[in-house]
Write an enzyme that holds these catalytic residues in place. Structure first.
Site, PDB file in Angstrom:
ATOM      1  CB  SER A 210      -0.943   0.007   1.204  1.00 50.02           C
ATOM      2  OG  SER A 210      -1.987  -0.890   0.973  1.00 50.02           O
TER       3      SER A 210
ATOM      4  CE  LYS B 262      -3.758   0.742  -1.113  1.00 49.43           C
ATOM      5  NZ  LYS B 262      -4.443   0.265   0.121  1.00 49.43           N
TER       6      LYS B 262
ATOM      7  CE1 TYR C 135      -4.943  -1.000  -4.444  1.00 50.82           C
ATOM      8  CE2 TYR C 135      -5.472  -3.336  -4.536  1.00 50.82           C
ATOM      9  CZ  TYR C 135      -5.188  -2.202  -3.800  1.00 50.82           C
ATOM     10  OH  TYR C 135      -5.137  -2.276  -2.427  1.00 50.82           O
TER      11      TYR C 135
ATOM     12  CE1 TYR D  20      -4.688   1.269   4.449  1.00 48.00           C
ATOM     13  CE2 TYR D  20      -3.139   0.112   5.866  1.00 48.00           C
ATOM     14  CZ  TYR D  20      -3.523   0.552   4.619  1.00 48.00           C
ATOM     15  OH  TYR D  20      -2.741   0.268   3.540  1.00 48.00           O
TER      16      TYR D  20
ATOM     17  CB  VAL E 111      -0.053  -5.937   4.140  1.00 50.11           C
ATOM     18  CG1 VAL E 111      -1.313  -5.436   4.790  1.00 50.11           C
ATOM     19  CG2 VAL E 111      -0.218  -6.106   2.653  1.00 50.11           C
TER      20      VAL E 111
HETATM   21  N1  GLN Z   1      -2.395  -5.415  -1.947  1.00 52.79           N
HETATM   22  C1  GLN Z   1      -2.977  -5.280  -0.639  1.00 52.79           C
HETATM   23  C2  GLN Z   1      -4.474  -5.415  -0.751  1.00 52.79           C
HETATM   24  O1  GLN Z   1      -5.023  -4.887  -1.671  1.00 52.79           O
HETATM   25  C3  GLN Z   1      -2.587  -3.945  -0.060  1.00 52.79           C
HETATM   26  C4  GLN Z   1      -3.090  -3.773   1.333  1.00 52.79           C
HETATM   27  C5  GLN Z   1      -2.119  -3.068   2.229  1.00 52.79           C
HETATM   28  O2  GLN Z   1      -0.911  -2.986   1.992  1.00 52.79           O
HETATM   29  N2  GLN Z   1      -2.629  -2.628   3.350  1.00 52.79           N
HETATM   30  O3  GLN Z   1      -5.097  -6.068   0.057  1.00 52.79           O
END
Ligand code: GLN
Length: 308
Positions: free
Chosen positions: A64, A67, A191, A243, A261
């Protein structure tokens, strides 16, 4: 002010010795295989000096954190019109939650939860083919990180797609409301692939320089975005970058930061430093456990908190 090299060496030694390390993300096999004992940290200062510790040169899945970069590129393409399709409020919900979308007519709370990032990817694609958007994203990252080898881990991308039912639900839900406008399969493909980009702490910290230094990379003499936009992306990282753990991250670290993650965190001390840390063990909210602790120690030792 304490010596940064000494501080990083102390933090690295302490994090290496830590026995409570959280749990490696297990939703796809590729991430589950990453050894829990890894720890890396890299700091890049305004004059270009790089100070690192531990596994700072080992690439990991940025997930993420990507992003932040797709948001930067999508804002470049759509300008502030992007905010008609994505909000700017913390969600207080897990990164892959769908509940708010129904109440809020398919408009995701912010660009850093999965729904928001999928909508941003759709804006970024805007009529382009998936391959072109991914090439543009990689080109941008290779430039800002000064590393031509940054690449997508195809095995991670494939697993993301095979297990991505929730992300597919988010995308389809937003498509029904016209928030996602392109081909859902294509948007999801892009994505999943940008989440699967692999980078080291050193390269990630370099990539964050434009956020730390008013939209510019001082040592390259390159303007990436205008200062207002950098300030706003930093504000979103502070309020939404972790988050439903964003409040706690601001409370304990006091810096804009974005987690993934894969266990990475990109953080910026505006005007002073761009920082990347990696420890694959996550806390209950999906944020790197030791990543936060290491950043808390660093920000305190160097007095880098944006809150004084
Ligand atoms: N690729 C992961 C997902 O879409 C990214 C989530 C994350 O890094 N929090 O679930």
């Amino acid at each position: 002010m304490p010596d940064l090299k000494t501080v990083l060496a102390e933090i690295t030694a302490a994090m290496r010795a830590e026995t409570t390390r959280g749990a490696v993300a297990d939703y796809i096999p590729e991430l589950r295989r990453v050894p829990l004992d890894r720890f890396g940290i890299a700091v890049v200062l305004r004059d270009g000096e790089e100070v690192t510790g531990g596994d700072a040169d080992q690439p990991f899945s940025i997930q993420s954190i990507s992003k932040v970069f797709t948001l930067t590129l999508a804002l470049g393409r759509a300008g502030d019109g992007l905010w008609r399709r994505v909000g700017r409020e913390p969600s207080g919900d897990p990164f892959n939650s769908i509940v708010q979308l129904e109440h809020e007519r398919g408009i995701p709370r912010n660009p850093f939860i999965n729904a928001g990032a999928i909508a941003v990817t759709d804006v970024l694609m805007a009529g382009n083919r998936p391959r072109e958007t991914l090439a543009e994203t990689l080109r941008f990252l290779r430039f800002v990180a000064e590393d031509d080898d940054i690449a997508i881990d195809e095995a991670v991308a494939r697993s993301e797609r095979e297990t991505g039912f929730l992300n597919a639900s988010l995308a389809n839900y937003m498509r029904a409301f016209g928030v996602v406008q392109g081909d859902v399969e294509h948007v999801l493909g892009v994505y999943f692939h940008h989440c699967a980009i692999a980078m080291s702490c050193r390269h990630l910290a370099r990539a964050g320089r434009y956020l730390a230094f008013n939209g510019r990379i001082p040592t390259l003499g390159a303007g990436i975005i205008n200062p207002d936009r950098a300030r706003r992306i930093n504000a979103l990282m502070l309020t939404c970058g972790h988050y439903d753990g964003s409040g706690d991250f601001a409370f304990s670290v006091g810096l804009p930061g974005k987690s993934g993650v894969g266990g990475g965190v990109l953080a910026v001390a505006p005007g002073t430093a761009s920082i990347a840390v990696w420890s694959p063990g996550l806390d209950a909210k999906g944020n790197s456990l030791l990543g936060r602790i290491a950043l808390e120690r660093l920000a305190r030792a160097m007095q880098w908190s944006v809150f004084g």
